[in-house]
Design a protein around this motif. Structure first.
Motif, PDB file in Angstrom:
ATOM      1  N   ALA B  25       0.823  -1.198   0.000  1.00 31.82           N
ATOM      2  CA  ALA B  25       0.000   0.000   0.000  1.00 31.82           C
ATOM      3  C   ALA B  25       0.863   1.256   0.000  1.00 31.82           C
ATOM      4  CB  ALA B  25      -0.905  -0.007   1.222  1.00 31.82           C
ATOM      5  N   TYR B 191      -7.647   1.945  12.917  1.00 32.73           N
ATOM      6  CA  TYR B 191      -7.469   0.788  12.067  1.00 32.73           C
ATOM      7  C   TYR B 191      -6.023   0.303  12.086  1.00 32.73           C
ATOM      8  CZ  TYR B 191      -6.861  -1.650   7.711  1.00 32.73           C
ATOM      9  OH  TYR B 191      -6.546  -2.561   6.770  1.00 32.73           O
ATOM     10  N   TYR B 194      -4.241  -5.586   8.170  1.00 33.59           N
ATOM     11  CA  TYR B 194      -4.150  -7.015   8.428  1.00 33.59           C
ATOM     12  C   TYR B 194      -4.461  -7.735   7.134  1.00 33.59           C
ATOM     13  CZ  TYR B 194      -9.234  -6.729   8.434  1.00 33.59           C
ATOM     14  OH  TYR B 194     -10.532  -6.489   8.079  1.00 33.59           O
ATOM     15  N   THR B 195      -4.228  -9.024   7.149  1.00 31.65           N
ATOM     16  CA  THR B 195      -4.576  -9.803   5.972  1.00 31.65           C
ATOM     17  C   THR B 195      -5.686 -10.753   6.382  1.00 31.65           C
ATOM     18  OG1 THR B 195      -2.278  -9.655   5.380  1.00 31.65           O
ATOM     19  CG2 THR B 195      -3.624 -11.209   4.124  1.00 31.65           C
ATOM     20  N   HIS B 196      -6.759 -10.704   5.611  1.00 31.96           N
ATOM     21  CA  HIS B 196      -7.986 -11.340   6.055  1.00 31.96           C
ATOM     22  C   HIS B 196      -7.809 -12.786   6.504  1.00 31.96           C
ATOM     23  CE1 HIS B 196     -12.061 -12.931   5.800  1.00 31.96           C
ATOM     24  NE2 HIS B 196     -12.381 -11.714   6.219  1.00 31.96           N
ATOM     25  N   GLU B 197      -7.144 -13.591   5.684  1.00 30.91           N
ATOM     26  CA  GLU B 197      -7.056 -15.030   5.984  1.00 30.91           C
ATOM     27  C   GLU B 197      -6.307 -15.316   7.269  1.00 30.91           C
ATOM     28  OE1 GLU B 197      -6.288 -13.538   3.292  1.00 30.91           O
ATOM     29  OE2 GLU B 197      -6.879 -14.604   1.489  1.00 30.91           O
ATOM     30  N   PRO B 201     -10.662 -12.592  14.538  1.00 25.92           N
ATOM     31  CA  PRO B 201     -11.939 -11.878  14.388  1.00 25.92           C
ATOM     32  C   PRO B 201     -11.904 -10.443  14.913  1.00 25.92           C
ATOM     33  CG  PRO B 201     -12.345 -14.103  15.117  1.00 25.92           C
ATOM     34  CD  PRO B 201     -10.863 -13.925  15.103  1.00 25.92           C
ATOM     35  N   GLN B 203      -9.765  -8.295  14.725  1.00 25.28           N
ATOM     36  CA  GLN B 203      -9.153  -7.351  13.789  1.00 25.28           C
ATOM     37  C   GLN B 203     -10.156  -6.969  12.702  1.00 25.28           C
ATOM     38  OE1 GLN B 203      -5.520  -9.990  13.298  1.00 25.28           O
ATOM     39  NE2 GLN B 203      -4.634  -8.007  12.838  1.00 25.28           N
ATOM     40  N   ILE B 204     -11.142  -7.841  12.522  1.00 27.47           N
ATOM     41  CA  ILE B 204     -12.105  -7.636  11.435  1.00 27.47           C
ATOM     42  C   ILE B 204     -13.336  -6.893  11.936  1.00 27.47           C
ATOM     43  CG2 ILE B 204     -13.616  -8.909   9.845  1.00 27.47           C
ATOM     44  CD1 ILE B 204     -11.374 -11.085   9.831  1.00 27.47           C
ATOM     45  N   ILE B 205     -13.703  -7.131  13.210  1.00 30.90           N
ATOM     46  CA  ILE B 205     -14.931  -6.532  13.741  1.00 30.90           C
ATOM     47  C   ILE B 205     -14.601  -5.192  14.399  1.00 30.90           C
ATOM     48  CG2 ILE B 205     -16.882  -6.926  15.285  1.00 30.90           C
ATOM     49  CD1 ILE B 205     -15.961  -9.944  15.284  1.00 30.90           C
ATOM     50  N   PRO B 206     -15.060  -4.087  13.816  1.00 32.88           N
ATOM     51  CA  PRO B 206     -14.660  -2.777  14.344  1.00 32.88           C
ATOM     52  C   PRO B 206     -14.943  -2.604  15.838  1.00 32.88           C
ATOM     53  CG  PRO B 206     -15.824  -2.535  12.279  1.00 32.88           C
ATOM     54  CD  PRO B 206     -15.923  -3.979  12.644  1.00 32.88           C
ATOM     55  N   PHE B 209     -12.125  -3.812  18.081  1.00 27.50           N
ATOM     56  CA  PHE B 209     -10.740  -3.332  17.985  1.00 27.50           C
ATOM     57  C   PHE B 209     -10.102  -3.217  19.362  1.00 27.50           C
ATOM     58  CE2 PHE B 209     -10.965  -0.862  13.695  1.00 27.50           C
ATOM     59  CZ  PHE B 209     -11.088  -2.075  13.043  1.00 27.50           C
ATOM     60  N   TYR B 219      -3.578 -15.903  17.703  1.00 34.96           N
ATOM     61  CA  TYR B 219      -4.489 -16.475  16.709  1.00 34.96           C
ATOM     62  C   TYR B 219      -3.743 -16.686  15.381  1.00 34.96           C
ATOM     63  CZ  TYR B 219      -8.476 -16.966  13.552  1.00 34.96           C
ATOM     64  OH  TYR B 219      -9.354 -17.439  12.619  1.00 34.96           O
TER      65      TYR B 219
END
Lengths: 389, 1095
Positions: B25, B191, B194-197, B201, B203-206, B209, B219
């Protein structure tokens, strides 16, 4: 994000309340009543009043009549340059839960703009009052509203941008977003953009068709259907004590949805949710029955239907896997808590990935599911709730 | 759309773009070639994706005017992440796992970073790696993450793409993502990428955080392990408390994963890849422990159980019923504890059973109990392939052995533990016994004690019947007449049918040529009586038997010398001492006495795995009890005191000193010598031993001193008290320690014992430093403030030591009055003072390879130190020995810093002369002086002197019992090689080879490889090339140190000579020239090593 308010904390505590497994069925009635109470709350009004009180210290809106509130909203709509107050907003004020259609979503954003909300306030209002996820960054409309609100753009400029981008997109082939490009990452990128041209270029390369916006949810749902069918088969064998005939799969391994749902919800005979007076309205609407599942398969379902199907099917997949081994497993309190925490986290993750609002304790549907998940045999308690007995 | 730099584009006139490696990025990564060296490097160009940027034809970036601020903000963030990388690089333990920053510069309106290019691949390409290798990578990653956590960072984007596995160093993967790292405290809002795979969780669910924590990395690490095992990501149904994994079909490694590995892996997944953070391991440490366990179970076994040969006694009679009973009980319960009075034949029975049944088992172990379970495990040699490392503690070695045993014992095994003559519940480390008992094996244990908590396994044996005793007697001492039977019976009755007693009498009778009647009469005349009441309690029986043995010891024909030897042997460990070792420690002149004692049955010469000399515990206990408090006892303690000091050079003798100390403690010796022994033992062994008995030993010593010096001051007691304080955990007992120190500072002052006054003060201040070290707001300055008073108050003590040198005898007398006793032998002053002085000294490297720029200031501070010391010397005593040698030493270091090595050597030699003239014994300081001379000699090319000096320093080290210096040994070998004496060089290298393990520091391994290369250089250039490459790689890891850098450059030089192709040759020459320049900046162009490189 947003801290839980006292009412949410209370709802959470209700889920966590220890229920004596011996008297679980007596307790269920009481808890459904609580869910109904949640259902009857006008979350839109509650949150509107809270917002107005916070932003306008000169007046206490808690005791104001609906008509006066309506006038206040209309005044602000006019000041923002928006057209007449839409009917849906009037309905929300009267207690109709906000629908989740595309038009409604635009109404919601416009409402927030009219009320002068910033990005954070808009997010909070979406989650707590509309019970839906704010700013789906992969959607052109949502992303443009986000960009507009972040950069304090006027309503007409946002609209103009949406039109321009939609026109630009029409002429181009749809962009295939990389699977792993997270919605949130797009949000972060957008929040760094302060130039309309850059934004346009960026969003053209980073959006997905609105038609495809539920594809993650659909993929999850289809996977859960297969898992659930296998688990249902297993449960049936456990209950009937022998290898049961294959009831949930057709020859070509397609899941027989009606049979499966029937088994998941009552394990015996078909029920009609509409007949069950006892359940909260927001629980029943969009509840995944065969018809709703067929809408999902044909890409015609509303987001509420997707969301509920995702939760319910996940619920059975999760607890079925834990409970149906060689016999039906009994768990101790520690194990129940551990599993509940995992369930809560994984459902929230799946919802987030599918672009839906996470589990919210003050949403009657979510509350009842979480309540069941916290019991020793969640599936049985869930069925009991549905049976209305 | 980003516009990349074109191929062959040149940056900073130094780097030629060759290829694009990847894009993120914030930047584009290129492979570039460094013009000077032709070496490949990685260049990262800052080019954020979210800013509208165009590229000019000349390569420069044009940033949209409206976004300039945004661009600059992001650029700052990027630069910050580079700083973070540099910061992490400095963290201990992360040096080898983070990239070196090679270069950074601004150009083209943006920022560039250059990093080394390594041969190897990201972990995404893991196909060729075995499961063991993959788990090694995962473990190393986990350890890296743990270090980041302890440095207050979370990683938050752990994935194979961010892990680089060097081709030749899989155990040290490197990391190149610093952008997603976040400080733990700054995580709750906002934010993080991260890398999704790989993301947890939260990190994905705001709304979650705020939950991001160490468990988030746990994890991803769990997912990394899962992916390493199954070559795919985990599914939701595999992330639950009850998830099962199909190790037989789902992984290509089904053959490598045994049931234990399955269990560990399931445990790892059940505690890492869980959706809720509450359900994961609390820390990465727990995961690392599991991964280590997994590695052990996957690793091809190198160690195995040694099935020992256990010799039975020549004449085993009777006990058929008992043998049957043991067999029956073992098949039913897998555990039998044979109990009975000492000497009744429990061990013989166990040995008999062991030999009768050993063929039925895959593994058989015969262990002799020794003090506690830790000692039993470490001192019994039952497993091959596990060696005790230098300075490894008892507990660590014990754990290693027992873990190996746990891996190797998987049913069908027999474990005998002989002589646990203590109630199991009273064993200090009884949990180890329980750990042993949990092994899937049959157990046969012998014990003199009743074992109430194991009563169902207990099998009490009694004496053998009279017919069998007849047989026994006859076998040891044949007699012809049947009339004699009656006397054998009477002898047996006299000894209450006690097997050992009858055996001992028979052996002695045979030696004296006595008939049973004569023997009986002799015993009777000397007061032994027949015991008619056979139903006395076994404790009483034990006592009576002991009395009999005592009488026998006193009336038998053992001469004084043999008695002395027997007393000496009585302190042996119960399992005995290797025969050959015993021969070394027992004076040759008295070895005949040992033979006599063997012939007469007092001492056993047996084969138990190997030939050992041992003494039956009943006999040793009688003898020790008998000699306690008399002249024999004192002489024995004297002999042991003499060998104690050297005992720690040899592991086997450590076992002996352990046994002696334990016996002194157990039999409650009350002599001054006993207290001295215990104190010295504790002082020597505490480095290695976590033995909880140490505290009791030192307390016993204090008690004895209190008895002896009730009202009197005693330095020896002060020493024991200091040790007792040092054994305490300063975090819990700081208050108590401080109070004791204060009290004893006063006591020593009152008694004018300045030396101990200093020691107490030091203890007080150093304990304080130790105590505050763990506090959150600890600062080095605080520590210095705390230690400074100690340094300042040593004036009195310097004074005393000076006097001591001048009026040696007189001071010795006065110290004797203060009851210094054995302490006087140890030359305490110098050791202690020099230890303090060492704290203030500069590091070796700072002297010999001083940073060119720091040289002047170092010289200045040394000169200042010299003048300070001169001042002190003048003030207190102009002829003060200690001050003088320190001044000489400081001056010599000034010369070294000024590159005047010959002058330095002269001064250093003067120090040695001073030591000799003042008749001062060698100490650790003098070792250092010799090593300084050696190094100076090396630098001026006088290799012969260097060789002699290195040798002398090693000899003194041995004499003082200081551990060998690997660096010194490597340099000695190199000096031989430089001076052309390849044979000696090879010999020296052979000696070092045993010490070169993966555990030692890379700089030593590098030095070793470099020497190896020097040996090969003429004989086998190909091998030399390989060895230089290895050395180069190892030195590269230490390039931040000056010696490391020097080694690296030297390797480049040698390799450039060995390269065949012109291209490679010039590549290495270029690299060499470049690095040489950098080295010159560090240590100066005039440094002899730099000059030599240029030759």
């Amino acid at each position: 994000m947003f801290e839980d308010g006292t009412k949410t904390v209370f709802a959470k505590q209700q889920v966590e309340m220890e229920v004596d497994p011996e008297n679980i069925y007596d307790a269920i009635y009481e808890y459904i009543e609580y869910a109904k109470e949640l259902d009857s709350r006008n979350l839109f009004k509650e949150n509107l009043v809270k917002y107005l009180n916070k932003t306008d210290s000169e007046k206490d809106y808690s005791t104001v009549e609906n008509s006066e509130l309506r006038k206040e909203i209309a005044k602000r709509y006019k000041a923002t340059g928006l057209e007449e107050l839409p009917k849906s907003v009037k309905n929300w004020l009267e207690g109709t839960p906000p629908g989740l259609s595309r038009e409604n979503r635009i109404n919601m954003y416009n409402f927030c703009i009219a009320m002068g909300m910033n990005v954070e306030e808009t997010k909070e209002f979406f989650l707590k009052a509309f019970l839906t996820i704010p700013f789906d960054f992969k959607d052109i409309v949502d992303a443009t509203y986000y960009y507009g609100v972040s950069n304090k753009k006027e309503y007409k400029d946002i609209n103009k941008l949406i039109t321009e981008i939609t026109d630009l997109v029409k002429d181009k082939n749809p962009v295939e977003l990389k699977e792993n490009k997270e919605t949130k990452k797009i949000g972060i990128d957008i929040s760094d953009i302060h130039n309309d041209d850059v934004f346009k270029e960026y969003i053209i390369g980073n959006h997905i068709d609105s038609e495809k916006s539920f594809r993650t949810a659909k993929k999850y749902i289809m996977d859960f259907l297969v898992t659930d069918a296998q688990l249902a088969q297993k449960e049936m064998e456990l209950l009937e004590g022998k290898a049961a005939s294959n009831k949930f799969f057709k020859e070509n391994s397609d899941v027989v949805i009606a049979e499966l749902l029937n088994w998941i919800f009552c394990s015996e005979e078909t029920i009609s949710l509409k007949e069950i007076e006892g359940l909260p309205k927001r629980f029943k609407s969009g509840f995944p029955r065969a018809m709703e599942l067929s809408e999902i398969i044909n890409d015609k379902a509303s987001s509420d239907v997707y969301r509920k199907a995702l939760i319910v099917l996940n619920f059975y997949a999760f607890f079925g896997d834990i409970l149906f081994k060689d016999h039906i497993i009994q768990r101790d309190e520690e194990e129940i808590r551990e599993d509940f925490d995992d369930f809560h986290a994984i459902v929230c993750k799946n919802l987030e990935e599918s672009g839906f609002v996470q589990l919210y304790y003050r949403n009657p549907f979510d509350w009842l599911i979480l309540f069941c998940a916290r019991q020793e045999n969640p599936i049985e308690v869930f069925r009991q709730c549905l049976s209305g007995e | 759309m980003r516009e990349r730099l074109k191929k062959d584009y040149i940056l900073k006139e130094s780097y030629i773009v060759r290829d694009v490696i990847g894009e993120g990025a914030s930047c584009i990564a290129y492979e570039v070639e460094e013009k000077k060296t032709s070496l490949a490097r990685v260049l990262k160009e800052f080019y954020p994706i979210s800013v509208l940027i165009e590229r000019n034809i000349d390569g420069s970036l044009i940033i949209d005017e409206k976004q300039i601020d945004e661009f600059n903000g992001k650029k700052n963030h990027f630069e910050e992440s580079i700083k973070k990388q540099i910061l992490l690089k400095k963290q201990k333990g992360l040096i080898n796992q983070t990239y070196d920053l090679y270069d950074s510069f601004n150009e083209n309106n943006t920022f560039y970073v250059v990093e080394p290019y390594f041969e190897g691949k990201p972990y995404t390409y893991k196909d060729g790696l075995s499961l063991y290798d993959r788990i090694c990578v995962c473990t190393a990653v986990a350890k890296y993450v743990e270090k980041c956590h302890s440095s207050n960072y979370l990683c938050l984007d752990i994935k194979p793409e961010n892990i680089f596995v060097p081709e030749d160093n899989r155990e040290n993967p490197m990391f190149f993502d610093f952008d997603s790292m976040r400080e733990k405290d700054g995580i709750s809002f906002g934010y993080s990428s991260y890398t999704h795979e790989w993301a947890a969780p939260e990190q994905i669910i705001p709304s979650n955080f705020k939950l991001i924590s160490e468990a988030t990395d746990v994890y991803s690490l769990g997912e990394l392990v899962f992916w390493s095992v199954f070559d795919r990501h985990s599914r939701q149904e595999e992330q639950r408390r009850v998830s099962n994994y199909n190790f037989k079909e789902d992984t290509q490694f089904y053959n490598d994963i045994n049931s234990e590995a399955e269990e560990v892996l399931s445990n790892i997944f059940h505690n890492t890849i869980r959706s809720s953070i509450k359900n994961r391991f609390n820390s990465v440490k727990e995961l690392i422990n599991e991964l280590e366990k997994l590695k052990r179970s996957l690793y091809p076994k190198e160690y195995k159980i040694k099935n020992p040969h256990i010799e039975e006694i020549n004449y085993f009679v009777g006990r058929e019923n008992e043998l049957e009973e043991i067999e029956k009980r073992i098949s039913e319960n897998h555990k039998v504890i044979i109990t009975g009075i000492g000497g009744v034949g429990k061990s013989h029975l166990a040995k008999k059973y062991f030999n009768l049944h050993r063929k039925e088992y895959k593994n058989v172990l015969f262990l002799s109990f020794s003090i506690g379970m830790v000692n039993t495990i470490i001192y019994n040699d039952f497993i091959s392939g596990i060696e005790r490392k230098r300075e490894e503690t008892d507990t660590s070695y014990c754990n290693k052995k027992i873990s190996a045993l746990e891996e190797l014992i998987n049913g069908n095994s027999l474990i005998v533990i002989d002589n646990i003559n203590i109630e199991f519940e009273k064993i200090d480390d009884k949990e180890l016994l329980k750990r042993l008992f949990s092994l899937p094996a049959d157990f046969l244990i012998t014990s003199r004690c009743n074992q109430p908590s194991y009563s169902s396994f207990q099998m009490n044996i009694s004496t053998i019947d009279i017919d069998n005793l007849f047989q026994l007697y006859k076998k040891y001492c044949p007699f012809s007449s049947d009339n004699e039977d009656i006397y054998v019976k009477k002898i047996a009755e006299m000894g209450m049918y006690h097997t050992l007693f009858v055996e001992l009498i028979a052996k002695q009778a045979k030696n004296l040529g006595q008939k049973p009647e004569e023997t009986y009469n002799y015993l009777k005349e000397n007061g032994l009586t027949v015991q008619h009441d056979l139903k006395v309690k076994w404790e009483l029986k034990d006592e009576t038997i002991s009395e009999h043995f005592k009488q026998l010891f006193n009336i038998s024909n053992i001469g004084l010398q043999a008695k002395l030897v027997l007393a000496f042997l009585a302190f042996f460990p119960e399992k005995g001492v290797r025969y050959s070792r015993a021969k070394e420690i027992i004076n040759k002149k008295i070895w005949d006495s040992v033979i006599f004692l063997i012939d007469n049955g007092w001492v056993e010469d047996v084969l138990e795995g190997e030939r050992v000399l041992k003494i039956h515990p009943v006999i040793s206990s009688v003898i020790i009890d008998e000699i306690k408090g008399n002249e024999l006892g004192e002489k024995t303690l004297n002999s042991y005191s003499k060998i104690l000091k050297k005992s720690y050079s040899c592991f086997e003798e450590k076992e002996l000193s352990d046994s002696v100390a334990y016996n002194i403690f157990r039999y409650d010796f009350k002599e001054l010598k006993a207290a001295n022994y215990l104190t010295r033992f504790v002082e020597l062994s505490r480095k290695y031993s976590d033995n909880i008995l140490l505290e009791e030993y030192v307390q016993r010593a204090i008690d004895i001193y209190n008895q002896i010096f009730a009202e009197e001051y005693a330095a020896v007691r002060e020493k024991a008290l200091i040790l007792s304080c040092e054994l305490k955990d300063v975090n819990n007992y700081f208050g108590e320690i401080k109070n004791i120190c204060d009290e004893h500072i006063k006591i020593s002052q009152k008694n004018k014992d300045d030396y101990f006054c200093i020691l107490w003060r030091s203890l007080k201040h150093f304990s304080y430093v130790e105590y505050i070290k763990n506090s959150e707001d600890f600062q080095v300055k605080d520590a210095l403030d705390a230690i400074l008073p100690v340094i300042n108050v040593n004036q009195n003590w310097v004074n005393i030591s000076a006097k001591r040198i001048i009026k040696k005898d007189k001071i010795k007398d006065s110290l004797k009055k203060l009851n210094y006793d054995y302490l006087l032998e140890d030359d305490v002053f110098f050791i202690a003072f020099l230890k303090l002085a060492e704290n203030m000294e500069m590091e070796y490297e700072d002297i010999f390879y001083c940073d060119y720029s720091d040289r002047q200031s170092n010289i200045y501070s040394l000169r200042k130190a010299i003048s300070m010391r001169k001042y002190f010397a003048k003030y207190y005593n102009p002829s003060d020995f200690v001050n003088n040698i320190l001044i000489l030493f400081d001056k010599s270091r000034v010369y070294i810093l000024s590159a005047k090595y010959s002058e330095a050597i002269d001064l250093l030699n003067k120090i040695i002369e001073n030591y000799q003239n003042a008749n001062v014994l060698n100490d650790s300081f003098i070792v250092k002086v010799h090593e300084y001379i050696a190094e100076c000699s090396r630098l001026i090319g006088d290799y012969y002197t260097a060789i002699n000096e290195y040798k002398t320093s090693m000899e003194i080290r041995e004499e003082l019992g200081i551990s060998d210096s690997i660096q010194c040994m490597i340099m000695l070998a190199r000096m031989y090689l430089y001076s052309g004496n390849t044979n000696e060089g090879k010999k020296q290298m052979h000696k070092i080879s045993n010490l070169i393990t993966n555990d030692i520091e890379d700089i030593y391994r590098a030095g070793y490889s470099y020497n190896k290369a020097l040996i090969y250089i003429t004989e086998n250039p190909l091998e030399a090339k390989e060895a230089f490459s290895e050395a180069k790689h190892l030195y590269f890891g230490k390039i931040s140190s000056k010696r490391g850098h020097l080694g690296y450059v030297a390797c480049l030089k040698e390799l450039s000579k060995l390269m065949i192709s012109e291209k490679n040759k010039s590549k290495f020459i270029n690299a060499y020239n470049l690095e040489l320049g950098r080295l010159e900046e560090k240590i100066g162009k005039t440094h002899p090593d730099v000059k030599r490189l240029k030759e």
